[in-house]
Scaffold this motif. Structure first.
Motif, PDB file in Angstrom:
ATOM      1  N   PRO A  61      55.261 -37.467 -41.278  1.00  0.00           N
ATOM      2  CA  PRO A  61      55.697 -36.533 -40.244  1.00  0.00           C
ATOM      3  C   PRO A  61      57.194 -36.666 -39.913  1.00  0.00           C
ATOM      4  O   PRO A  61      57.851 -35.668 -39.625  1.00  0.00           O
ATOM      5  CB  PRO A  61      54.824 -36.869 -39.031  1.00  0.00           C
ATOM      6  CG  PRO A  61      54.187 -38.172 -39.317  1.00  0.00           C
ATOM      7  CD  PRO A  61      54.204 -38.348 -40.795  1.00  0.00           C
ATOM      8  N   ALA A  62      57.752 -37.871 -39.990  1.00  0.00           N
ATOM      9  CA  ALA A  62      59.180 -38.057 -39.717  1.00  0.00           C
ATOM     10  C   ALA A  62      60.016 -37.320 -40.764  1.00  0.00           C
ATOM     11  O   ALA A  62      60.998 -36.652 -40.422  1.00  0.00           O
ATOM     12  CB  ALA A  62      59.528 -39.542 -39.698  1.00  0.00           C
ATOM     13  N   THR A  81      49.581 -38.995 -44.082  1.00  0.00           N
ATOM     14  CA  THR A  81      50.139 -38.482 -45.335  1.00  0.00           C
ATOM     15  C   THR A  81      50.431 -36.988 -45.183  1.00  0.00           C
ATOM     16  O   THR A  81      49.927 -36.325 -44.273  1.00  0.00           O
ATOM     17  CB  THR A  81      49.145 -38.669 -46.490  1.00  0.00           C
ATOM     18  OG1 THR A  81      47.962 -37.895 -46.198  1.00  0.00           O
ATOM     19  CG2 THR A  81      48.763 -40.131 -46.688  1.00  0.00           C
ATOM     20  N   ASP A  82      51.214 -36.467 -46.112  1.00  0.00           N
ATOM     21  CA  ASP A  82      51.478 -35.032 -46.120  1.00  0.00           C
ATOM     22  C   ASP A  82      50.175 -34.244 -46.243  1.00  0.00           C
ATOM     23  O   ASP A  82      49.984 -33.235 -45.569  1.00  0.00           O
ATOM     24  CB  ASP A  82      52.415 -34.665 -47.278  1.00  0.00           C
ATOM     25  CG  ASP A  82      53.833 -35.170 -47.052  1.00  0.00           C
ATOM     26  OD1 ASP A  82      54.365 -34.987 -45.937  1.00  0.00           O
ATOM     27  OD2 ASP A  82      54.407 -35.740 -47.996  1.00  0.00           O
ATOM     28  N   ALA A  83      49.270 -34.716 -47.092  1.00  0.00           N
ATOM     29  CA  ALA A  83      47.987 -34.026 -47.290  1.00  0.00           C
ATOM     30  C   ALA A  83      47.187 -33.978 -45.990  1.00  0.00           C
ATOM     31  O   ALA A  83      46.595 -32.945 -45.651  1.00  0.00           O
ATOM     32  CB  ALA A  83      47.181 -34.716 -48.391  1.00  0.00           C
ATOM     33  N   PHE A  84      47.162 -35.083 -45.240  1.00  0.00           N
ATOM     34  CA  PHE A  84      46.424 -35.124 -43.982  1.00  0.00           C
ATOM     35  C   PHE A  84      47.042 -34.161 -42.974  1.00  0.00           C
ATOM     36  O   PHE A  84      46.326 -33.417 -42.292  1.00  0.00           O
ATOM     37  CB  PHE A  84      46.410 -36.549 -43.418  1.00  0.00           C
ATOM     38  CG  PHE A  84      45.588 -36.692 -42.174  1.00  0.00           C
ATOM     39  CD1 PHE A  84      44.215 -36.866 -42.245  1.00  0.00           C
ATOM     40  CD2 PHE A  84      46.187 -36.634 -40.925  1.00  0.00           C
ATOM     41  CE1 PHE A  84      43.452 -36.983 -41.095  1.00  0.00           C
ATOM     42  CE2 PHE A  84      45.436 -36.755 -39.768  1.00  0.00           C
ATOM     43  CZ  PHE A  84      44.060 -36.925 -39.850  1.00  0.00           C
ATOM     44  N   LEU A  85      48.362 -34.146 -42.882  1.00  0.00           N
ATOM     45  CA  LEU A  85      49.033 -33.224 -41.957  1.00  0.00           C
ATOM     46  C   LEU A  85      48.703 -31.777 -42.303  1.00  0.00           C
ATOM     47  O   LEU A  85      48.402 -30.969 -41.415  1.00  0.00           O
ATOM     48  CB  LEU A  85      50.546 -33.436 -42.005  1.00  0.00           C
ATOM     49  CG  LEU A  85      51.060 -34.810 -41.558  1.00  0.00           C
ATOM     50  CD1 LEU A  85      52.553 -34.931 -41.830  1.00  0.00           C
ATOM     51  CD2 LEU A  85      50.755 -35.071 -40.099  1.00  0.00           C
ATOM     52  N   ASP A  86      48.749 -31.438 -43.594  1.00  0.00           N
ATOM     53  CA  ASP A  86      48.443 -30.080 -44.031  1.00  0.00           C
ATOM     54  C   ASP A  86      46.977 -29.721 -43.795  1.00  0.00           C
ATOM     55  O   ASP A  86      46.666 -28.633 -43.313  1.00  0.00           O
ATOM     56  CB  ASP A  86      48.780 -29.903 -45.514  1.00  0.00           C
ATOM     57  CG  ASP A  86      50.275 -29.979 -45.783  1.00  0.00           C
ATOM     58  OD1 ASP A  86      51.075 -29.800 -44.838  1.00  0.00           O
ATOM     59  OD2 ASP A  86      50.640 -30.232 -46.952  1.00  0.00           O
ATOM     60  N   GLN A  87      46.089 -30.633 -44.136  1.00  0.00           N
ATOM     61  CA  GLN A  87      44.650 -30.391 -43.999  1.00  0.00           C
ATOM     62  C   GLN A  87      44.265 -30.078 -42.557  1.00  0.00           C
ATOM     63  O   GLN A  87      43.396 -29.265 -42.308  1.00  0.00           O
ATOM     64  CB  GLN A  87      43.869 -31.604 -44.489  1.00  0.00           C
ATOM     65  CG  GLN A  87      42.369 -31.473 -44.361  1.00  0.00           C
ATOM     66  CD  GLN A  87      41.642 -32.748 -44.790  1.00  0.00           C
ATOM     67  OE1 GLN A  87      42.250 -33.766 -45.092  1.00  0.00           O
ATOM     68  NE2 GLN A  87      40.329 -32.687 -44.810  1.00  0.00           N
ATOM     69  N   HIS A  88      44.929 -30.724 -41.610  1.00  0.00           N
ATOM     70  CA  HIS A  88      44.576 -30.559 -40.201  1.00  0.00           C
ATOM     71  C   HIS A  88      45.550 -29.657 -39.441  1.00  0.00           C
ATOM     72  O   HIS A  88      45.416 -29.486 -38.232  1.00  0.00           O
ATOM     73  CB  HIS A  88      44.482 -31.930 -39.527  1.00  0.00           C
ATOM     74  CG  HIS A  88      43.358 -32.750 -40.068  1.00  0.00           C
ATOM     75  ND1 HIS A  88      42.049 -32.579 -39.673  1.00  0.00           N
ATOM     76  CD2 HIS A  88      43.339 -33.713 -41.013  1.00  0.00           C
ATOM     77  CE1 HIS A  88      41.272 -33.409 -40.329  1.00  0.00           C
ATOM     78  NE2 HIS A  88      42.034 -34.112 -41.159  1.00  0.00           N
TER      79      HIS A  88
END
Length: 71
Positions: free
Chosen positions: A41-42, A10-17
């Motif tokens: 991510p795509a 998810t966008d949140a997971f990408l941002d968090q990490h």
């Protein structure tokens, strides 16, 4: 690599990490199968599909790295 990452990113997971690039190896014929998993991510232009090489997997690579650490 992020341990225990969710199957669908998810966008949140990408941002968090702080993830800038997500890469996964699969054949073009499997594109539909992975579309939902890598939609976030795509959409951000951060997904890279790599050509799949039979016999090479993340599991095998990690096991080889672990074995080197034991020698």
């Amino acid at each position: 690599m992020v341990p225990r990452a969710p199957l669908i990113l998810t966008d949140a997971f990408l941002d968090q990490h702080g993830i800038d690039i997500v890469a996964h190896a699969h054949g073009e014929d499997e594109e539909e199968r992975y579309r939902a998993m890598y939609a976030a991510p795509a959409r951000r232009g951060r997904f890279r599909r790599l050509a799949y090489t039979p016999g090479v997997s993340t599991t095998r690579i990690l096991e080889a790295v672990r074995q080197r650490g034991l020698d």
